[in-house]
Write a protein that holds these residues in place. Structure first.
Motif, PDB file in Angstrom:
ATOM      1  N   CYS A  44       0.913  -1.309   0.052  1.00 55.25           N
ATOM      2  CA  CYS A  44       0.086   0.174  -0.113  1.00 55.25           C
ATOM      3  C   CYS A  44       0.913   1.405  -0.115  1.00 55.25           C
ATOM      4  O   CYS A  44       1.875   1.361   0.831  1.00 55.25           O
ATOM      5  N   HIS A  46       0.070   4.080   1.097  1.00 57.24           N
ATOM      6  CA  HIS A  46      -0.004   4.626   2.317  1.00 57.24           C
ATOM      7  C   HIS A  46       0.480   4.195   3.663  1.00 57.24           C
ATOM      8  O   HIS A  46       0.855   4.897   4.690  1.00 57.24           O
ATOM      9  N   CYS A  63      -7.184  -2.124   0.696  1.00 59.16           N
ATOM     10  CA  CYS A  63      -6.210  -2.311   1.829  1.00 59.16           C
ATOM     11  C   CYS A  63      -7.040  -2.317   3.286  1.00 59.16           C
ATOM     12  O   CYS A  63      -7.856  -1.552   3.609  1.00 59.16           O
ATOM     13  N   HIS A  66      -6.727   0.813   6.312  1.00 57.10           N
ATOM     14  CA  HIS A  66      -7.524   2.364   6.503  1.00 57.10           C
ATOM     15  C   HIS A  66      -8.441   2.392   5.091  1.00 57.10           C
ATOM     16  O   HIS A  66      -9.123   3.469   5.109  1.00 57.10           O
TER      17      HIS A  66
HETATM   18  S1  FES Z   1      -1.871   1.418   5.216  1.00 57.67           S
HETATM   19 FE1  FES Z   1      -3.133   1.198   3.374  1.00 57.67          FE
HETATM   20  S2  FES Z   1      -4.747   2.676   3.559  1.00 57.67           S
HETATM   21 FE2  FES Z   1      -3.442   3.130   5.304  1.00 57.67          FE
END
Ligand code: FES
Length: 109
Positions: A44, A46, A63, A66
């Protein structure tokens, strides 16, 4: 760079991604609702989360951490908090076997 056999097409189900490693790169292999196979970067954008542990839904890979959803065809995030795309890798199917190249398809900005 040549393509690497990662699995057979029969191993893929529309409800889950398969994590593979090609040339050291973690890749999530996903078959969509129409039977097309996609290969996306498994990490991911993020956070350091394996997308193949998430959810396949509506031709996206979500994911679990989050909830960002990445489009299977482009790797683009359709929902926050991720805003950077994951790479998409070329896939070929030969006699029911899935091959993936480790060089990503270039993505438009
Ligand atoms: S780690 Fe994937 S959306 Fe936050």
């Amino acid at each position: 760079m040549s393509a690497t056999r990662v699995c057979s097409q029969a191993e893929l189900t529309p409800s889950a991604a398969l994590r593979v490693v090609v040339d050291g790169k973690p890749i999530a292999v996903v078959i969509d609702s129409l039977g097309t196979v996609h290969a996306l970067g498994d990490t991911c954008t993020h956070g350091d989360i394996s997308l193949s542990e998430g959810f396949v839904e509506d031709d996206t890979l979500e994911c679990w951490a989050h909830g960002s959803k990445f489009e299977l065809t482009t790797g683009k995030p359709l929902t926050l908090p991720a805003y950077e795309p994951v790479p998409v890798y070329p896939v070929t199917i030969v006699d029911g076997d899935v091959f993936v190249e480790a060089t990503p398809i270039s993505q438009e900005a």
